[in-house]
Design an enzyme around this catalytic site. Structure first.
Site, PDB file in Angstrom:
ATOM      1  CD  GLN A 119     -32.435  -5.313 -28.609  1.00 36.80           C
ATOM      2  OE1 GLN A 119     -32.191  -4.122 -27.987  1.00 36.80           O
ATOM      3  NE2 GLN A 119     -31.297  -5.948 -28.588  1.00 36.80           N
ATOM      4  CB  SER A 122     -34.819  -7.879 -22.176  1.00 33.20           C
ATOM      5  OG  SER A 122     -33.505  -7.209 -22.372  1.00 33.20           O
ATOM      6  CB  SER A 154     -36.600   1.047 -26.752  1.00 27.91           C
ATOM      7  OG  SER A 154     -35.734   0.811 -25.193  1.00 27.91           O
ATOM      8  CD  GLU A 237     -28.826  -2.931 -27.750  1.00 29.15           C
ATOM      9  OE1 GLU A 237     -28.437  -4.157 -27.668  1.00 29.15           O
ATOM     10  OE2 GLU A 237     -29.592  -2.427 -27.098  1.00 29.15           O
TER      11      GLU A 237
HETATM   12  C1  LIG Z   1     -33.486   2.319 -20.877  1.00 35.44           C
HETATM   13  C2  LIG Z   1     -33.310   0.786 -21.201  1.00 35.44           C
HETATM   14  C3  LIG Z   1     -33.926   0.415 -22.467  1.00 35.44           C
HETATM   15  C4  LIG Z   1     -33.826  -0.825 -22.834  1.00 35.44           C
HETATM   16  N1  LIG Z   1     -34.176  -1.336 -23.925  1.00 35.44           N
HETATM   17  C5  LIG Z   1     -34.439  -2.807 -24.277  1.00 35.44           C
HETATM   18  C6  LIG Z   1     -34.860  -3.023 -25.438  1.00 35.44           C
HETATM   19  O1  LIG Z   1     -35.318  -2.154 -26.468  1.00 35.44           O
HETATM   20  N2  LIG Z   1     -35.077  -4.474 -25.920  1.00 35.44           N
HETATM   21  C7  LIG Z   1     -34.540  -5.385 -25.239  1.00 35.44           C
HETATM   22  O2  LIG Z   1     -34.591  -6.463 -25.628  1.00 35.44           O
HETATM   23  N3  LIG Z   1     -34.031  -4.944 -23.738  1.00 35.44           N
HETATM   24  C8  LIG Z   1     -33.944  -3.848 -23.392  1.00 35.44           C
HETATM   25  N4  LIG Z   1     -33.301  -3.333 -22.057  1.00 35.44           N
HETATM   26  C9  LIG Z   1     -33.056  -4.239 -21.392  1.00 35.44           C
HETATM   27  C10 LIG Z   1     -31.506  -4.476 -21.140  1.00 35.44           C
HETATM   28  O3  LIG Z   1     -30.915  -5.023 -22.181  1.00 35.44           O
HETATM   29  C11 LIG Z   1     -31.235  -5.157 -19.770  1.00 35.44           C
HETATM   30  O4  LIG Z   1     -31.709  -4.622 -18.691  1.00 35.44           O
HETATM   31  C12 LIG Z   1     -29.910  -5.492 -19.398  1.00 35.44           C
HETATM   32  O5  LIG Z   1     -29.225  -6.369 -20.511  1.00 35.44           O
HETATM   33  C13 LIG Z   1     -29.706  -6.287 -18.183  1.00 35.44           C
HETATM   34  O6  LIG Z   1     -30.434  -7.337 -18.025  1.00 35.44           O
HETATM   35  P1  LIG Z   1     -31.569  -7.097 -16.749  1.00 35.44           P
HETATM   36  O7  LIG Z   1     -32.272  -5.978 -16.460  1.00 35.44           O
HETATM   37  O8  LIG Z   1     -32.170  -8.608 -16.680  1.00 35.44           O
HETATM   38  O9  LIG Z   1     -30.363  -7.334 -15.442  1.00 35.44           O
HETATM   39  P2  LIG Z   1     -29.666  -8.679 -14.835  1.00 35.44           P
HETATM   40  O10 LIG Z   1     -29.007  -9.321 -15.956  1.00 35.44           O
HETATM   41  O11 LIG Z   1     -30.531  -9.395 -14.003  1.00 35.44           O
HETATM   42  O12 LIG Z   1     -28.431  -8.146 -13.900  1.00 35.44           O
HETATM   43  C14 LIG Z   1     -28.626  -7.596 -12.799  1.00 35.44           C
HETATM   44  C15 LIG Z   1     -27.045  -7.072 -12.310  1.00 35.44           C
HETATM   45  O13 LIG Z   1     -26.327  -8.308 -12.106  1.00 35.44           O
HETATM   46  C16 LIG Z   1     -25.089  -8.001 -13.102  1.00 35.44           C
HETATM   47  N5  LIG Z   1     -24.575  -9.117 -13.805  1.00 35.44           N
HETATM   48  C17 LIG Z   1     -25.477  -9.959 -14.451  1.00 35.44           C
HETATM   49  N6  LIG Z   1     -24.683 -10.750 -15.150  1.00 35.44           N
HETATM   50  C18 LIG Z   1     -23.477 -10.620 -14.718  1.00 35.44           C
HETATM   51  C19 LIG Z   1     -22.093 -11.274 -14.860  1.00 35.44           C
HETATM   52  N7  LIG Z   1     -22.115 -12.150 -15.804  1.00 35.44           N
HETATM   53  N8  LIG Z   1     -21.058 -10.561 -14.359  1.00 35.44           N
HETATM   54  C20 LIG Z   1     -21.137  -9.662 -13.695  1.00 35.44           C
HETATM   55  N9  LIG Z   1     -22.225  -8.968 -13.399  1.00 35.44           N
HETATM   56  C21 LIG Z   1     -23.636  -9.540 -13.833  1.00 35.44           C
HETATM   57  C22 LIG Z   1     -25.619  -6.966 -13.875  1.00 35.44           C
HETATM   58  O14 LIG Z   1     -24.305  -6.040 -14.072  1.00 35.44           O
HETATM   59  C23 LIG Z   1     -26.641  -6.254 -13.250  1.00 35.44           C
HETATM   60  O15 LIG Z   1     -25.684  -5.249 -12.174  1.00 35.44           O
HETATM   61  C24 LIG Z   1     -33.395  -2.103 -22.048  1.00 35.44           C
HETATM   62  C25 LIG Z   1     -32.892  -1.541 -20.398  1.00 35.44           C
HETATM   63  C26 LIG Z   1     -32.915  -0.273 -20.226  1.00 35.44           C
HETATM   64  C27 LIG Z   1     -32.604   0.364 -18.865  1.00 35.44           C
END
Ligand SMILES: Cc1cc2nc3c(=O)[nH]c(=O)nc-3n(C[C@H](O)[C@H](O)[C@H](O)COP(=O)(O)OP(=O)(O)OC[C@H]3O[C@@H](n4cnc5c(N)ncnc54)[C@H](O)[C@@H]3O)c2cc1C
Length: 415
Positions: A119, A122, A154, A237
């Site tokens: 996928q 991100s 992933s 998902e």
């Molecule tokens: C093991 C793993 C596998 C993954 N696999 C995939 C994959 O295959 N494909 C893919 O596309 N993505 C993947 N991801 C990414 C995952 O979807 C994102 O990490 C996740 O959506 C959070 O985005 P970010 O890391 O940019 O954090 P951010 O969005 O920057 O968030 C940072 C912090 O702010 C908080 N926050 C953000 N917005 C809000 C809100 N509106 N209200 C309250 N709190 C908020 C969050 O909860 C978090 O604590 C994976 C992540 C992990 C850890």
């Protein structure tokens, strides 16, 4: 083969599984042959329509299929371990939006895991706010040319296909200018680089897209309507991740085994612990076990009520509870082990994760580190709570100041 459809009950379904086993038995044929036969019998995902690996039944009945196979065969294959993204998210999205020829070509190969999927949503500057993403797809004749950077992808290192979300119209508000593509990961210009997690494993990757050409018929849904398609993927998902928990399985079951084999009643586990400490620990183990069973039963009920398509917010609630519970369980596992838990026996190799040989103790320590990601992957727990608040409890939504602003006018930090 007997006919499928709504009318089929548990006994008829079990009979159909036995027909499958008579035609292809997993102890006798290879995995792909068996899985292909399972697909052809409509037993791959029973809630899909006939002709697409299903029988149009409630998803809860899949447990009957698994149970009947397990009764008659030593060899069983766990769907979500084989091709988690393809089976959990790719297949329902393809079923809902792909042209017929793609459905026929892609769905069986997802189920057999001949094609592993990933996928590509991100980005460095777009995670929770994935609709703000910056990867650009620009028309070139009938094709699209894509440039950008994805992250945390992933299984991208093993994938043949990706679900790609890209911006096709920067003049529109962020949700409206997105399109959803099927990307062949073997295309020129796709570069995959490993990212290492706290566990030392590299489950996921950065993916760079440099002038990648995608044929025009690989858009799912309409041009500019990619957000709607992405919602189908994301909701599935959450059901897939939250649905890992079934009664009698999963992390809580591992914790019980650890308690029996390494806990206070074992010679190693009893050392230096008071009776009161042991009693408190035992209560905690029982508590998380009960909660885990409840979650499993709730998931089963949700599945019974569901049909194929875009699941509702229940999946997000299951995902939230599962993530938080997993963290509690794995922390408790370290308490059961005691001070030895501070040592990471396997060392800290940086490696691609493949199901390696690990002892129960090693698993516990590894799972503790891995479970930190549970409340991030597939949407963070904070975002799940927002969904729960808005869509289930009817609370007022968050202020969304950029909702109607053209994407190109929204200020962005450097990615
Ligand atoms: C093991 C793993 C596998 C993954 N696999 C995939 C994959 O295959 N494909 C893919 O596309 N993505 C993947 N991801 C990414 C995952 O979807 C994102 O990490 C996740 O959506 C959070 O985005 P970010 O890391 O940019 O954090 P951010 O969005 O920057 O968030 C940072 C912090 O702010 C908080 N926050 C953000 N917005 C809000 C809100 N509106 N209200 C309250 N709190 C908020 C969050 O909860 C978090 O604590 C994976 C992540 C992990 C850890």
């Amino acid at each position: 083969m007997s006919g499928g459809g709504e009318a089929i009950g548990e006994e008829a379904l079990r009979a159909r599984v036995r027909e499958l086993l008579a035609a292809a038995h997993p102890d006798e044929v290879d995995r792909v042959t068996f899985r292909r036969a399972q697909y052809d019998h409509g037993l791959a995902w029973v809630h899909f329509p006939e002709g697409y690996g299903g029988l149009g039944l409630s998803p809860g009945l899949q447990a009957i299929v698994d149970d009947e196979i397990a009764r008659h065969a030593r060899t069983t294959y766990a769907d979500l371990v084989l091709n988690p993204i393809g089976i959990g998210m790719g297949a329902p999205t393809v079923l809902a939006y792909a042209p017929e020829a793609y459905k026929q070509a892609l769905l069986p190969r997802i189920f057999t895991a001949e094609d592993v999927w990933c996928q590509l949503f991100s980005e460095p500057g777009a995670g929770s706010d994935v609709a703000g993403l910056a990867t650009r797809a620009v028309r070139d004749g009938d094709d699209w040319i894509v440039n950008g950077q994805k992250v945390w992808a992933s299984l991208a290192h093993r994938a043949s296909w990706a679900m790609l979300l890209a911006r096709t119209d920067p003049d529109k508000p962020k949700h409206d200018g997105l399109s959803y593509f099927l990307l062949d990961m073997r295309s020129p210009g796709v570069e995959v680089r490993p990212l290492y997690q706290i566990t030392g494993d590299a489950e996921f990757n950065e993916v760079f897209l440099n002038d990648v050409r995608i044929p025009g018929d690989r858009i799912l849904g309409k041009e500019g309507a990619g957000w709607r398609v992405a919602i189908t993927t994301l909701m599935n998902e959450r059901v897939a991740i939250g649905g890992y928990s079934r009664p009698g399985q999963g992390m809580a079951e591992k914790l019980l085994r650890l308690w029996r084999e390494e806990g206070p009643s074992s010679p190693r586990g009893a050392q230096g612990r008071s009776a009161a400490e042991i009693a408190v620990l035992r209560d905690e183990v029982v508590r998380v076990h009960v909660e885990s069973e409840l979650l499993g039963i709730t998931n089963q009920r949700t599945k019974d009520a569901m049909r194929a398509g875009t699941p509702g917010p229940e999946g997000s609630v299951a995902k939230l509870v599962q993530a938080e519970l997993n963290k509690e369980i794995t922390e408790l596992a370290l308490s059961v082990i005691g001070s030895d838990a501070l040592v990471y026996e396997t060392g800290y190799p940086l490696e691609r994760v493949e199901a390696g040989e690990r002892s129960l103790r090693e698993f516990a320590k590894h799972d503790f580190l891995r479970s930190r990601a549970n409340s991030i992957e597939g949407g963070t727990s904070e975002v799940m709570r927002n969904i729960l608040g808005e869509r289930m409890l009817g609370l007022p939504g968050e202020p969304r100041a950029d909702k109607d602003v053209p994407w190109k006018e929204i200020p962005r930090g450097r990615a």
